[in-house]
Design an enzyme around this catalytic site. Structure first.
Site, mmCIF file in Angstrom:
data_model
loop_
_atom_site.group_PDB
_atom_site.id
_atom_site.type_symbol
_atom_site.label_atom_id
_atom_site.label_comp_id
_atom_site.label_asym_id
_atom_site.label_seq_id
_atom_site.Cartn_x
_atom_site.Cartn_y
_atom_site.Cartn_z
ATOM 1 N N ASP A 123 -0.676 0.474 -0.190
ATOM 2 C CA ASP A 123 -0.375 1.732 0.503
ATOM 3 C C ASP A 123 -1.029 1.908 1.880
ATOM 4 O OD1 ASP A 123 0.803 2.042 -1.944
ATOM 5 O OD2 ASP A 123 -0.262 3.845 -2.518
ATOM 6 N N LYS B 272 6.556 2.197 -4.861
ATOM 7 C CA LYS B 272 6.095 2.776 -6.131
ATOM 8 C C LYS B 272 6.080 4.301 -6.029
ATOM 9 C CE LYS B 272 1.163 2.228 -4.999
ATOM 10 N NZ LYS B 272 0.749 3.618 -5.040
ATOM 11 N N CYS C 37 -5.127 5.236 -5.550
ATOM 12 C CA CYS C 37 -4.143 4.184 -5.842
ATOM 13 C C CYS C 37 -4.776 2.827 -6.125
ATOM 14 C CB CYS C 37 -3.116 4.108 -4.723
ATOM 15 S SG CYS C 37 -2.096 5.601 -4.678
HETATM 16 N N1 TIU Z 1 -2.267 5.619 -2.009
HETATM 17 C C1 TIU Z 1 -2.970 6.645 -2.496
HETATM 18 O O1 TIU Z 1 -4.146 6.523 -2.807
HETATM 19 N N2 TIU Z 1 -2.335 7.878 -2.543
HETATM 20 C C2 TIU Z 1 -2.978 9.068 -2.476
HETATM 21 O O2 TIU Z 1 -2.371 10.124 -2.593
HETATM 22 N N3 TIU Z 1 -4.317 9.030 -2.219
HETATM 23 C C3 TIU Z 1 -5.154 10.072 -1.984
HETATM 24 O O3 TIU Z 1 -6.351 9.834 -1.918
HETATM 25 N N4 TIU Z 1 -4.676 11.286 -1.808
#
Ligand code: TIU
Length: 218
Positions: A24, A126, A159
């Site tokens: 991500d 995802k 994540c």
């Molecule tokens: N990729 C991921 O960690 N998504 C989130 O929403 N992370 C946050 O820390 N908000």
């Protein structure tokens, strides 16, 4: 077999069965002025992972070992976004500085310029925090004979952690390079990493990326 100096013990891995997972590294989370910052978060805490990840990616690419990038997001009609997630994330699907927030196909949903996937690298979209839930990741790893993962990306306690936990339960060995994962919250970064390596490596190993790079270049 390459060995990395890691916590709680050294991590041995086989170049033929290890993949690099980049979680991500999306504009919505990392760009100044983007979704993450609009929630009051300090994106510099995530952006410090970019340079180490560029170096790790370059070294990994030179080995030819698999690289898998993930992106968190949803279909434009939000049919894959659970109402419970939307309720606590009402910005999802709304217009943001870089397009509709966390919607596939929008500029903000894509990976930052510095870490754009190259041709042949795998990109997995995802809908959840974990990279295994409702994706083709398991099949992809099995098809490529992968049994160990080097897990990088953002955010450490969300994540990255969810994915490491999912992977651990599925029998994968996970190494997390501390400088290649980031949290908006320094205290979560620290404790998130401690939680992985605690109790003799309850979820996996924690190392620094220069040690990983040195090991794969041996
Ligand atoms: N990729 C991921 O960690 N998504 C989130 O929403 N992370 C946050 O820390 N908000």
């Amino acid at each position: 077999m390459p060995t990395v100096d890691a916590r709680p013990t050294s991590f041995d891995f086989d170049l033929d069965t290890t993949a690099l997972l980049v979680i991500d590294m999306q504009r919505d989370f990392l760009l100044p002025g983007g979704f993450g910052e609009s929630l009051g978060n300090d994106v510099s805490q995530l952006r410090r992972t970019i340079a180490p990840l560029e170096s790790l990616l370059a070294a990994w690419r030179a080995t030819g070992m698999p690289i898998i990038h993930t992106r968190e997001g949803h279909k434009p009609d939000l049919s894959d976004c659970p109402p419970a997630k939307l309720k606590r994330g009402p910005m999802i699907g709304q217009a943001g500085r870089f397009g509709r927030v966390l919607i596939r196909g929008e500029y903000g949903h894509d990976i930052i310029d510095e870490l754009q996937p190259l041709d042949g690298e795998i990109v997995i979209d995802k809908p959840g925090k974990g990279a295994f839930y409702a994706t083709e990741l398991s099949e992809t790893l099995e098809k490529n004979g992968i049994t160990s993962l080097v897990v990088t990306g953002v955010t450490t306690e969300v994540c990255v952690h969810t994915t490491v936990r999912e992977a651990n339960d599925r029998g994968y060995e996970c190494l997390v390079p501390a400088d290649c994962v980031g949290s908006y919250f320094p205290e979560f970064q620290q404790v998130g990493l401690e939680m992985i390596a605690a109790q003799g490596g309850i979820f996996g190993w924690v190392a620094e990326s220069p040690a990983v790079i040195a090991a794969i270049q041996e």
